[in-house]
Design a protein around this motif. Structure first.
Motif, short mmCIF file in Angstrom:
data_model
loop_
_atom_site.label_atom_id
_atom_site.label_comp_id
_atom_site.label_asym_id
_atom_site.label_seq_id
_atom_site.Cartn_x
_atom_site.Cartn_y
_atom_site.Cartn_z
N GLY A 232 0.60 -1.29 0.03
CA GLY A 232 0.16 -0.06 -0.07
C GLY A 232 0.85 1.38 -0.04
N ILE A 233 2.26 1.15 0.37
CA ILE A 233 3.00 2.27 0.57
C ILE A 233 3.15 3.20 -0.76
CG2 ILE A 233 5.28 3.14 1.15
CD1 ILE A 233 3.33 2.41 3.48
N PRO A 234 3.53 2.17 -2.00
CA PRO A 234 3.50 3.08 -3.29
C PRO A 234 2.31 4.05 -3.51
CG PRO A 234 4.31 0.83 -3.54
CD PRO A 234 3.74 0.99 -2.12
N LEU A 235 1.11 3.45 -3.33
CA LEU A 235 -0.37 4.29 -3.67
C LEU A 235 -0.35 5.40 -2.63
CD1 LEU A 235 -2.69 4.31 -5.16
CD2 LEU A 235 -3.77 3.05 -3.35
N LEU A 236 0.19 5.30 -1.20
CA LEU A 236 0.27 6.29 -0.31
C LEU A 236 1.22 7.29 -0.74
CD1 LEU A 236 -1.06 6.92 2.60
CD2 LEU A 236 0.99 5.96 3.39
N ALA A 237 2.26 6.93 -1.17
CA ALA A 237 3.31 7.84 -1.66
C ALA A 237 2.93 8.83 -2.90
CB ALA A 237 4.81 7.06 -2.01
N LEU A 238 2.21 7.99 -4.07
CA LEU A 238 1.75 8.72 -5.22
C LEU A 238 0.68 9.68 -4.67
CD1 LEU A 238 1.26 8.44 -8.27
CD2 LEU A 238 -0.44 6.93 -7.89
N SER A 239 -0.23 9.59 -3.78
CA SER A 239 -1.16 10.75 -3.42
C SER A 239 -0.31 11.53 -2.55
CB SER A 239 -2.21 10.11 -2.65
OG SER A 239 -1.90 9.30 -1.47
N ARG A 240 0.77 11.29 -1.78
CA ARG A 240 1.08 11.96 -0.61
C ARG A 240 2.50 12.83 -0.96
NH1 ARG A 240 -0.79 14.16 3.86
NH2 ARG A 240 0.20 13.92 5.78
N ILE A 241 3.08 12.37 -1.92
CA ILE A 241 4.36 13.14 -2.16
C ILE A 241 4.71 13.14 -3.80
CG2 ILE A 241 5.54 13.11 0.01
CD1 ILE A 241 7.11 10.72 -0.54
N GLY A 242 3.79 12.41 -4.61
CA GLY A 242 4.05 12.29 -5.82
C GLY A 242 4.57 10.95 -6.81
N ALA A 243 4.39 10.96 -8.09
CA ALA A 243 4.60 9.67 -8.51
C ALA A 243 6.16 9.51 -8.77
CB ALA A 243 4.02 9.98 -10.19
N GLY A 244 7.05 10.42 -8.95
CA GLY A 244 8.39 10.25 -8.77
C GLY A 244 8.76 9.52 -7.54
N TYR A 245 8.26 9.72 -6.31
CA TYR A 245 8.86 9.17 -5.15
C TYR A 245 8.17 7.56 -4.98
CZ TYR A 245 10.82 13.54 -3.12
OH TYR A 245 11.62 14.42 -2.98
N ALA A 246 7.18 7.45 -5.88
CA ALA A 246 6.34 6.18 -5.70
C ALA A 246 7.12 5.23 -6.52
CB ALA A 246 5.07 6.36 -6.50
N ALA A 247 7.99 5.77 -7.72
CA ALA A 247 8.81 4.86 -8.27
C ALA A 247 10.01 4.67 -7.92
CB ALA A 247 9.06 5.68 -9.80
N THR A 248 10.73 5.66 -6.98
CA THR A 248 11.75 5.52 -6.29
C THR A 248 11.42 4.34 -5.23
OG1 THR A 248 12.59 7.61 -6.51
CG2 THR A 248 13.60 6.40 -4.92
N TYR A 249 10.34 4.58 -4.39
CA TYR A 249 10.09 3.48 -3.37
C TYR A 249 9.96 2.02 -3.92
CZ TYR A 249 8.04 1.14 0.67
OH TYR A 249 7.55 0.39 1.56
N GLN A 250 9.35 1.95 -5.14
CA GLN A 250 9.35 0.62 -5.65
C GLN A 250 10.61 -0.03 -5.84
OE1 GLN A 250 6.14 -1.29 -6.62
NE2 GLN A 250 7.83 -2.58 -6.71
N ILE A 251 11.61 0.62 -6.31
CA ILE A 251 12.89 0.22 -6.54
C ILE A 251 13.33 -0.21 -5.08
CG2 ILE A 251 15.10 0.65 -7.13
CD1 ILE A 251 13.81 2.26 -9.72
N VAL A 252 13.25 0.78 -4.08
CA VAL A 252 13.91 0.61 -2.83
C VAL A 252 13.41 -0.61 -2.04
CG1 VAL A 252 13.92 1.52 -0.48
CG2 VAL A 252 14.51 2.96 -2.32
N TRP A 253 11.99 -0.59 -2.35
CA TRP A 253 11.47 -1.84 -1.53
C TRP A 253 11.59 -3.22 -2.38
CZ3 TRP A 253 10.03 -2.87 3.20
CH2 TRP A 253 9.46 -3.83 3.41
N THR A 254 11.80 -3.39 -3.66
CA THR A 254 12.11 -4.44 -4.06
C THR A 254 13.22 -5.05 -3.67
OG1 THR A 254 11.06 -3.60 -6.33
CG2 THR A 254 12.74 -5.49 -6.39
#
Length: 434
Positions: free
Chosen positions: A254-276
């Motif tokens: 759920g965090i990528p969706l949370l990041a998308l709405s909270r701080i933007g799509a670029g951060y959601a992309a970064t978190y996906q890589i970090v969390w992988t």
């Protein structure tokens, strides 16, 4: 059984023979599967980072994370139920597996459709990119596929075929990369998400056919210790574990969706890589504990010894990997691009460190599954998830993804500390009746 799980080393082989015991051998197979999948998965996200903008990658990664979350929630915890009960189902194996598949597919399809229809409210960014109609089709088909894909690895382990899991996941990962390159070359809209779903469909159809045609009949024909399995018993086990898993899946996906709405799509992309990368560390103890549950299902009294042996070996594998990711976080993320290194380095450090207390929490959950200690199955993942999600929501606007990493480390460490104290008390108490 507890002696088999601990595995006394034979002369001349030393510590190596302990790793060749069936429980640890199967655990290593699942760890190898996770390692191969993670390595090829990183290659996949390197290609995504190089072929697509962070904004496009962010929206697609949030869609995939949401799909994974919905699929994991919608299978009603059939994943762990099959791992726990298939080894002792005997001639009832086919009925058990078919019922689990039917429940997971039906619930997942409905869940996916409901989410997609409500996306204009809770995920307008996805609707803007794909359109509502395409989004409904994507989630209606993709969510059941993801549910069964989740269930398959545990089912294969319960059927005694854990050694096949690395091959399955490697083929899936390579197919996913090939489809991604194809989608990028012809500029297919939503190509990132589509490459993932099509590869999942191929894996699900191939493995499911093999399971029902070959593996289940063979397993049912082998004499084994049979445990009475009823719908009520499965529901009680799966229900408690399912409650905890809902919290856990929300934190994991759920965090990528949370990041998308909270701080933007670029951060959601970064978190996906970090969390992988961080999730690859988490999956080490996951693989070891899945094998432990399958092999200890007939021996709840030996679960504590099994947990100690499993935790020790998971720690041996995890510590070096944590050291590599924490010391090399910046140069590793630089492979994906400067943006990802700038926005994700400290988040990767903190998420990687959280994999160490996760060994304590994950092994405690595995022991609770064997012993059917339902309160543990609810409280542990729920507590971690609440800390992670609430902490991320509060800290992201000011700290970015560092707030997410800090939340993971704090949540895992607090719960691991409490478990270490309480489990020492349980060791002096008699086991509850199964």
């Amino acid at each position: 059984m507890s002696q088999q799980i601990e595995s006394t080393p034979r002369k001349g082989l030393g510590a190596l023979s302990a790793w060749t015991a069936p429980v640890h051998r199967d655990g290593l197979a699942l760890v190898l599967s996770s390692g191969l999948s993670s390595a090829v998965g990183l290659l996949y996200w390197i290609l995504v980072a190089r072929l697509f903008t962070p904004e496009v990658a962010g929206v697609n990664s949030a869609a995939l994370a949401t799909l994974n979350m919905l699929g994991a929630i919608a299978h009603l915890n059939m994943q762990n139920a099959l791992l726990r009960f298939v080894p002792v189902a005997g001639t009832g194996t086919k009925r058990l597996v078919a019922g689990a598949y039917a429940a997971a597919i039906t619930t997942a399809a409905l869940t996916g459709i409901v989410f997609a229809l409500g996306a204009p409210v809770w995920a307008p960014e996805m609707v803007a990119v794909a359109g509502l109609g395409a989004l409904v089709v994507f989630f209606a088909i993709g969510t059941p596929l993801m549910s069964i894909f989740d269930v398959q690895d545990n089912l294969l382990t319960g059927l005694g075929r854990a050694m096949v899991v690395p091959v399955e996941n490697l083929v899936f990962a390579l197919l996913k990369i090939g489809l991604l390159v194809l989608a990028a070359s012809v500029a297919i809209p939503g190509g990132i998400a589509l490459s993932w779903v099509i590869a999942t469909a191929v894996a699900v159809l191939a493995i499911s056919s093999w399971v029902f045609v070959k593996l289940v009949p063979r397993h049912a024909a082998v004499p084994t210790t049979v445990e009475p399995i009823t719908i009520k018993g499965i529901a009680r086990f799966a229900g408690a574990d399912y409650t905890g898993s809902i919290f856990w899946q929300c934190a994991i996906y759920g965090i990528p969706l949370l990041a998308l709405s909270r701080i933007g799509a670029g951060y959601a992309a970064t978190y996906q890589i970090v969390w992988t990368m961080a999730m690859a560390l988490y999956l080490v103890v996951t693989g070891m504990t899945q094998s432990m549950v399958a092999h200890a299902a007939n021996d709840p009294a030996g679960a504590r010894a099994a947990r100690r042996a499993t935790s020790k070996r998971a720690l041996m594998l995890t510590v070096p990997a944590v050291a590599v990711l924490t010391l090399g976080a910046h140069p590793i993320l630089s492979i994906f691009g400067g943006y990802y290194a700038e926005t994700g380095t400290w988040a990767l450090v903190l998420c990687a460190l959280s994999a160490l207390p996760n060994i304590v929490t994950a092994s405690a959950l595995a022991m609770a599954r064997v012993q059917r200690r339902m309160a543990v199955l609810i409280v542990v993942p729920a507590t971690i998830s609440v800390i992670v999600i609430a902490g991320s929501w509060i800290l992201m606007p000011a700290w970015g993804l560092v707030g997410v990493g800090a939340s993971w480390l704090v949540g895992q460490s607090v719960v691991a500390a409490v478990l270490t104290v309480t489990e020492r008390r349980h060791e002096r108490e008699p086991l509850p009746a199964a």
